[in-house]
Design a protein around this motif. Sequence first.
Motif, PDB file in Angstrom:
ATOM      1  N   ALA A 653       0.909  -1.334   0.089  1.00 21.22           N
ATOM      2  CA  ALA A 653      -0.164  -0.034  -0.038  1.00 21.22           C
ATOM      3  C   ALA A 653       0.913   1.256   0.035  1.00 21.22           C
ATOM      4  O   ALA A 653       0.482   2.335  -0.505  1.00 21.22           O
ATOM      5  CB  ALA A 653      -0.910  -0.116   1.209  1.00 21.22           C
ATOM      6  N   THR A 654       1.910   1.403   0.783  1.00 22.61           N
ATOM      7  CA  THR A 654       2.884   2.508   0.771  1.00 22.61           C
ATOM      8  C   THR A 654       4.178   2.285  -0.555  1.00 22.61           C
ATOM      9  O   THR A 654       4.487   3.420  -0.806  1.00 22.61           O
ATOM     10  CB  THR A 654       3.658   2.568   2.024  1.00 22.61           C
ATOM     11  OG1 THR A 654       4.205   1.201   2.311  1.00 22.61           O
ATOM     12  CG2 THR A 654       2.487   2.804   3.176  1.00 22.61           C
ATOM     13  N   THR A 655       4.326   1.174  -0.823  1.00 22.74           N
ATOM     14  CA  THR A 655       5.423   0.873  -1.684  1.00 22.74           C
ATOM     15  C   THR A 655       5.180   1.344  -2.892  1.00 22.74           C
ATOM     16  O   THR A 655       5.834   2.143  -3.801  1.00 22.74           O
ATOM     17  CB  THR A 655       5.997  -0.438  -1.547  1.00 22.74           C
ATOM     18  OG1 THR A 655       6.447  -0.828  -0.275  1.00 22.74           O
ATOM     19  CG2 THR A 655       7.104  -0.654  -2.593  1.00 22.74           C
ATOM     20  N   LEU A 656       3.788   1.000  -3.659  1.00 23.48           N
ATOM     21  CA  LEU A 656       3.326   1.167  -5.104  1.00 23.48           C
ATOM     22  C   LEU A 656       3.616   2.584  -5.473  1.00 23.48           C
ATOM     23  O   LEU A 656       3.900   3.083  -6.341  1.00 23.48           O
ATOM     24  CB  LEU A 656       2.090   0.440  -5.210  1.00 23.48           C
ATOM     25  CG  LEU A 656       2.221  -1.063  -5.231  1.00 23.48           C
ATOM     26  CD1 LEU A 656       0.839  -1.587  -5.408  1.00 23.48           C
ATOM     27  CD2 LEU A 656       3.464  -1.784  -6.128  1.00 23.48           C
ATOM     28  N   PRO A 657       2.836   3.662  -4.446  1.00 27.12           N
ATOM     29  CA  PRO A 657       2.600   4.882  -4.748  1.00 27.12           C
ATOM     30  C   PRO A 657       4.069   5.753  -4.941  1.00 27.12           C
ATOM     31  O   PRO A 657       4.415   6.429  -5.595  1.00 27.12           O
ATOM     32  CB  PRO A 657       1.772   5.467  -3.744  1.00 27.12           C
ATOM     33  CG  PRO A 657       1.043   4.475  -3.257  1.00 27.12           C
ATOM     34  CD  PRO A 657       1.901   3.158  -3.129  1.00 27.12           C
ATOM     35  N   GLN A 658       5.022   5.008  -4.144  1.00 20.84           N
ATOM     36  CA  GLN A 658       6.499   5.603  -4.110  1.00 20.84           C
ATOM     37  C   GLN A 658       7.237   4.935  -5.331  1.00 20.84           C
ATOM     38  O   GLN A 658       8.142   5.795  -6.042  1.00 20.84           O
ATOM     39  CB  GLN A 658       7.236   4.974  -2.913  1.00 20.84           C
ATOM     40  CG  GLN A 658       6.733   5.550  -1.441  1.00 20.84           C
ATOM     41  CD  GLN A 658       7.482   4.845  -0.302  1.00 20.84           C
ATOM     42  OE1 GLN A 658       8.128   3.887  -0.568  1.00 20.84           O
ATOM     43  NE2 GLN A 658       6.850   5.234   0.813  1.00 20.84           N
ATOM     44  N   LEU A 659       6.839   3.658  -6.045  1.00 23.18           N
ATOM     45  CA  LEU A 659       7.541   3.491  -7.116  1.00 23.18           C
ATOM     46  C   LEU A 659       7.197   4.355  -8.415  1.00 23.18           C
ATOM     47  O   LEU A 659       7.847   4.416  -9.377  1.00 23.18           O
ATOM     48  CB  LEU A 659       6.954   2.031  -7.430  1.00 23.18           C
ATOM     49  CG  LEU A 659       7.568   0.841  -6.439  1.00 23.18           C
ATOM     50  CD1 LEU A 659       7.115  -0.511  -6.697  1.00 23.18           C
ATOM     51  CD2 LEU A 659       9.189   0.925  -6.633  1.00 23.18           C
ATOM     52  N   ALA A 660       5.906   4.903  -8.221  1.00 25.26           N
ATOM     53  CA  ALA A 660       5.276   5.632  -9.470  1.00 25.26           C
ATOM     54  C   ALA A 660       6.287   6.827  -9.779  1.00 25.26           C
ATOM     55  O   ALA A 660       6.649   7.207 -10.875  1.00 25.26           O
ATOM     56  CB  ALA A 660       3.938   6.076  -9.216  1.00 25.26           C
ATOM     57  N   SER A 661       6.878   7.362  -8.590  1.00 17.93           N
ATOM     58  CA  SER A 661       7.839   8.490  -8.845  1.00 17.93           C
ATOM     59  C   SER A 661       9.132   8.208  -9.326  1.00 17.93           C
ATOM     60  O   SER A 661       9.679   9.030 -10.006  1.00 17.93           O
ATOM     61  CB  SER A 661       8.172   9.238  -7.333  1.00 17.93           C
ATOM     62  OG  SER A 661       8.574   8.116  -6.571  1.00 17.93           O
ATOM     63  N   ILE A 662       9.491   6.998  -9.616  1.00 16.04           N
ATOM     64  CA  ILE A 662      10.863   6.410 -10.070  1.00 16.04           C
ATOM     65  C   ILE A 662      10.727   5.939 -11.642  1.00 16.04           C
ATOM     66  O   ILE A 662      11.574   5.842 -12.228  1.00 16.04           O
ATOM     67  CB  ILE A 662      11.481   5.625  -9.391  1.00 16.04           C
ATOM     68  CG1 ILE A 662      10.859   4.170  -9.154  1.00 16.04           C
ATOM     69  CG2 ILE A 662      12.010   6.084  -7.680  1.00 16.04           C
ATOM     70  CD1 ILE A 662      11.804   3.124  -8.554  1.00 16.04           C
TER      71      ILE A 662
END
Length: 829
Positions: A653-662
Amino acid sequence: MLFLDLAWRNILRNPRRTGLTIVAISLGVSALVFAWALFDGGNNQSINTMTGTFTGHVQIHHKGYTDDPSLDLVFHANEIDHKKIMATSGVVAMSERIQAPVLVSTDDNSRGVLVVGVDPDSEQKVTSLQNKILQGSYLSAGKTGQILIGSSLAHALKVSVGGEVAVLTQGLYGSIGASRYTVSGIYDTGNEMVDSLQAFITLKDAKQLLSASDELTSVAVRLGHYGQSDDAVQALSQALPPGYEVEGWQRLLPDVAQKVNFHEWVATIIMVVLFAIVMVGVTNTIMMSVLERMREFGVMMALGTKPRNIFVTILFEGTLLGVLGFGIGLAIGYALVAHFGSVGIDFSAQSDALHQMQGISNKLYPHLTLARMLFIGTAVMFVAMGASIYPAIKTARLVPLAALRGLAGLQSTVAGGARSVSRYLLPTLAMRNLGRYPLRTVLTGFGVTLAMAAFVFLGCFVVGYYDQIVENSTGFITGDGQIQHREFKAELKPQFMLQDGPAVLAAISQDPRIRVASPRVQTPAMLSSPAGAEPLQVIGVDPVLEPKVTFLYKSVKEGQYLQAGHEHEIVIGKKLAERLKVRAGEKVVLMAQDVSGSLVSESFVVVGLFNTGSHGFDETMGHISLPTLQHMLGMGKGLTSIAFRLSDPAAAATTLPQLASIVPDSHARVYSWQELLPEVVQMNVMFKGSLVLVMIVVFLTIAIVIMNTVLMSVMERTREFGTMLALGSQPGFIVRLVLLESGVVGTLGALVGLGLGALAAWAHSITGMSMKAHGMAAIPGTTDVVFPKLTLATTIEPTLLMPLLLLLASLYPAIKAARLEPVKALRHV
C-alpha cells in the motif's frame, strides 16, 4: 380434535415462551427462504441468460463434439429427422448451427471469439438474443455480410453499427476462411464475459466462410422449461440414428451447472444448522411445558387417559409450534422475496466480479418456487415433530401416582447456613442446575457446537479459497503488481507499449523495494493447428526472469518450460492442446495483429504443456519468448508491461505509490494486483459478505433459542429463586448465577464447536477439498482442489463472540429472575 384443542391451549398457556420459540423458528425459516430464493434467482438468471442467448436448453452434435468442438466432427443436415425432433415431448423449437473460433479484427484491435452461423428466423425461436439488441438490429435472413457482436467486443474493437470487421479462421478440410462483415447490431446481455466472446453471422455466410456445404456442428433445441432437459435428452437420443450425442444445458454449460450444485450445497449447510438449532428450541420448549404440567398429566392418566393420547397431544404441540413458526417465517421470507424479486438486489459494487461469472449481471432477482416452500414446510414439520418425540415418550411413560405427588424438578434444593457464604457457592449452584436436566443442557450445547463448527469450517474454507485465488492469480498472471501504459489495461493493444520499456525496467530493478522484475509483451491472438484454431492471450516473457515472478513453470506436466535463447517455442495449457489436438514437439501457427494493425503469423513448436487445474488458465493462455513476440509484432525492444515481486508484499500500500515517482514514463502507471484483477477483490467482498450474513442469521437464531431456554429455566425455578431471595441472596447473585450457567454452556459449546470445525478444516487443509462438483472453476484463479486455512479471524474471534452473545441473550432472563418478589415466587406452582 380434543387433543388438538388441548395442545393449542397448552402452547397458549405461556405466551412469552411460545412466542420466543416461534420467533426462533420464524427467523430460521425466513432466512432459509430468502437465502434459497437468492440462490435460485441467481441460478435461474445464469441458466436463462446462457441458454437464452447462446446454447439453448439442449443441443444435438456428432458424437464426441462436446469434448472436442472441432470442425472435423461436423454432420450433414439431412442425416437427422427434423420432424422427429419437433415431435419430441417438451421441444418448442430448433435451430441449425455451424460454429468455429475466429480472429475478429479492425484497424484498431483484434480479438479471438467464437463465431456462430445461425438461421435468423429459426434462431429467434430458440434463443432470445434479439431482445437484447442495444444498437442496430438483429440479423436479417435475406441479407449477407452481416455480423452481430456483443457490447464488450464492440468496445474492444472500437467499432459501432455500420462499421466493418475482418474475420479470419481455419475452415473445413484445412481451408483458410477470411471475409469482411458489416456490424448490423450490438447486443448487451449484462454480462461482460458473454458479450465479449461470441459473435453471430447468418448460416449462409458461415458456410461460405468455413467452406461448408450443408455441414453443421450442432442443432440447438428450446424446451418449455430448462427443467425438462434430462427427459428431453433421453427422448431425443432414442429418436436419432447412431453416431450422435444429445447434451443438456448441464453438460453444455458445466460452470453454470457446477455453480448451481455449489449453491445447493451451501443452502444444505445453512438448512442443517438452522434446523438443528430450531430442533433444540422446540425440544426445550416442549420439555419445559411437560415439566410444568406433571400433576396435570398425572390427573389425566389417573382418569383413564391412555399414554398414546398423551403422546399425540405433545406431538400436536410441537407440530403447532412448527406450523406457526413456518407460517410467520414464510410470510416474512416471501415478502422479502416479492420485494427484491421485483426491484432486484443491486450488486453494482461487486459488478466486476459478477460480470466474470457466466450469466450473472449486476442485479440479482430472488426467485421462490412452490417446491422450495413445500420442502421447507415439510422439513420444519418433521423437525418440530421430531423434537417433540422424546418429551412425548417421557410423558407417556409417567406413573400416575408419582406424577400426582408433586412437581418434578421444582423443589428447592438451596443449601443455607454456612454454605451460603462459601466462595464456591456460585459455581456449585450453576453446575448443579446444569446437571439437573442434562438433556436440556446437552441439547443447548449441541446447538451452540453445531453452529460454531459449521461457521468455523465455512470461514476457514472461504479464507483458504480466497487465498488460493489470490496466490494462483498473482502467481500465474500478475505478480504483486505491474507497470503498464495507462491505456493498455483496457485495450490490450501492442500499440500502447511503454515509451522506454528497457529504461523503466532498469529503474525499478535497481530499487531495493523490488525483489525481481520481468519484462513482458502481451496481446490477444489466435493459435491454430491442422485440427482447428483457438483464441488465446499470448505473453512474451523472459525465460530467466519470469519464473522468479510467476510460477507457471511449476505446472508444466509434459515437456518443459521455455529456455533462454530458444526462439519460436511456445508453452500452452493442456486443455488448449487437447482442443487443438497437438502434443509436445508438434507445430502450431500463432496469428496476431502487429503495431501497424496488420495481421501477422508465425509457426511455433509446442515445447511444454501446463496444467494448473483452472480452465481459465489452461484454455486461454500461452507463453513464448519475449524477443520472438517483439519481433513478430514489430515492437523492437518495446514492452507492454513489467511484472514484479515486492521485497515486502505486506507494505504494498505504501510501496506502490512511491514506485510511481521513479518510473521515467509519464504515460505509465504502477498497478497493484488488486487493480489488475478487480474481480478477485470483489469476489472476496462477496465471500466475506456472505459469511457475515450467515454468521448474523445463525448467531441471532442461537441467541433467541438460548434466551428462550434460559427464560424457561428461570420460570421453572421460580420457587427456588424465591427461596434464595427470602434467605437473603442479593439480586446481583441471582443475575451472576444465571449468566454463569449460560456462560458455561456457551463456552463449552463454542470450544467443542471450535475443535470440531478446526479439526475438519485442518484435515482438509492437508488433503484438500475437491470442488469439481461445486462450481468453483467458474471463478478466475481457482483450481479444482481447495485447501481451507485456519486463521485467528475464523477460529478465535467467533469462539470469543459466541459466549458473549449467549451472555447478552441471557441477560433479560437473569434480570427477570433477580426482580422476583419472594412472597409471590414462593407461592408459584
